[in-house]
Design a protein around this motif. Structure first.
Motif, short mmCIF file in Angstrom:
data_model
loop_
_atom_site.label_atom_id
_atom_site.label_comp_id
_atom_site.label_asym_id
_atom_site.label_seq_id
_atom_site.Cartn_x
_atom_site.Cartn_y
_atom_site.Cartn_z
N PHE A 26 0.61 -1.09 -0.13
CA PHE A 26 0.01 -0.34 0.33
C PHE A 26 1.04 1.72 -0.02
O PHE A 26 1.87 0.72 0.67
CB PHE A 26 -0.49 0.28 0.97
CG PHE A 26 -2.07 -1.31 1.45
CD1 PHE A 26 -3.19 -1.15 0.88
CD2 PHE A 26 -1.14 -2.65 2.38
CE1 PHE A 26 -4.16 -2.29 1.16
CE2 PHE A 26 -2.36 -3.18 2.13
CZ PHE A 26 -3.91 -3.13 1.18
N VAL A 32 -5.12 1.49 5.48
CA VAL A 32 -4.33 -0.55 5.49
C VAL A 32 -5.68 -0.96 5.84
O VAL A 32 -5.48 -1.17 7.44
CB VAL A 32 -2.72 -0.94 5.95
CG1 VAL A 32 -2.63 -2.11 4.97
CG2 VAL A 32 -2.19 0.09 5.00
N THR A 43 -1.58 4.70 8.39
CA THR A 43 -0.29 4.84 8.18
C THR A 43 0.31 6.30 8.11
O THR A 43 1.94 6.44 8.05
CB THR A 43 -0.15 4.23 7.12
OG1 THR A 43 -0.53 4.64 6.01
CG2 THR A 43 -0.20 2.28 6.97
#
Length: 58
Positions: A26, A32, A43
Protein backbone atom coordinates in the motif's frame (compact mmCIF):
# COMPACT_ATOMS: atom_id res chain seq x y z
CA UNK A 1 13.44 4.32 -2.77
CA UNK A 2 9.68 4.67 -2.55
CA UNK A 3 7.99 4.55 0.82
CA UNK A 4 5.37 1.87 1.11
CA UNK A 5 3.57 -0.26 3.68
CA UNK A 6 3.64 -4.02 3.31
CA UNK A 7 1.02 -6.19 5.02
CA UNK A 8 2.02 -9.86 5.37
CA UNK A 9 -0.77 -12.33 6.20
CA UNK A 10 -1.55 -16.04 6.15
CA UNK A 11 1.66 -17.28 7.81
CA UNK A 12 2.81 -20.85 7.33
CA UNK A 13 5.82 -22.76 8.63
CA UNK A 14 7.55 -22.37 11.95
CA UNK A 15 10.40 -20.39 13.45
CA UNK A 16 13.08 -18.89 11.19
CA UNK A 17 11.73 -20.81 8.19
CA UNK A 18 8.20 -19.37 8.48
CA UNK A 19 6.88 -17.41 5.52
CA UNK A 20 3.67 -15.64 4.49
CA UNK A 21 1.17 -16.67 1.85
CA UNK A 22 -0.11 -13.17 1.08
CA UNK A 23 1.83 -9.92 0.67
CA UNK A 24 -0.07 -6.69 0.00
CA UNK A 25 1.63 -3.36 -0.71
CA UNK A 26 0.00 0.00 0.00
CA UNK A 27 1.10 3.58 -0.53
CA UNK A 28 2.46 5.09 2.66
CA UNK A 29 0.05 7.50 4.33
CA UNK A 30 -3.11 5.69 3.20
CA UNK A 31 -5.30 3.50 5.37
CA UNK A 32 -4.49 -0.22 5.25
CA UNK A 33 -7.58 -2.41 5.68
CA UNK A 34 -7.15 -5.54 7.81
CA UNK A 35 -10.48 -7.34 7.31
CA UNK A 36 -9.57 -10.30 9.53
CA UNK A 37 -9.32 -7.93 12.51
CA UNK A 38 -12.05 -5.57 11.34
CA UNK A 39 -9.76 -2.53 11.46
CA UNK A 40 -8.05 -0.08 9.15
CA UNK A 41 -4.52 0.95 10.07
CA UNK A 42 -3.77 4.65 9.65
CA UNK A 43 -0.21 4.72 8.31
CA UNK A 44 0.36 8.48 8.10
CA UNK A 45 1.98 8.58 11.53
CA UNK A 46 4.06 5.38 11.25
CA UNK A 47 7.78 5.97 11.83
CA UNK A 48 10.04 5.40 8.83
CA UNK A 49 13.58 4.15 8.43
CA UNK A 50 16.31 6.63 7.47
CA UNK A 51 17.17 6.96 3.76
CA UNK A 52 19.46 4.25 2.40
CA UNK A 53 22.47 5.02 0.22
CA UNK A 54 22.72 2.81 -2.83
CA UNK A 55 26.08 1.14 -3.29
CA UNK A 56 28.12 1.78 -6.39
CA UNK A 57 29.97 -1.14 -7.80
CA UNK A 58 33.54 -0.47 -8.93
Amino acid sequence: MAVQCVLLTEPYGEGEQADYGVEQTFSFGLGVPVPLLGVELETAEFPTLPPVKRHRRP
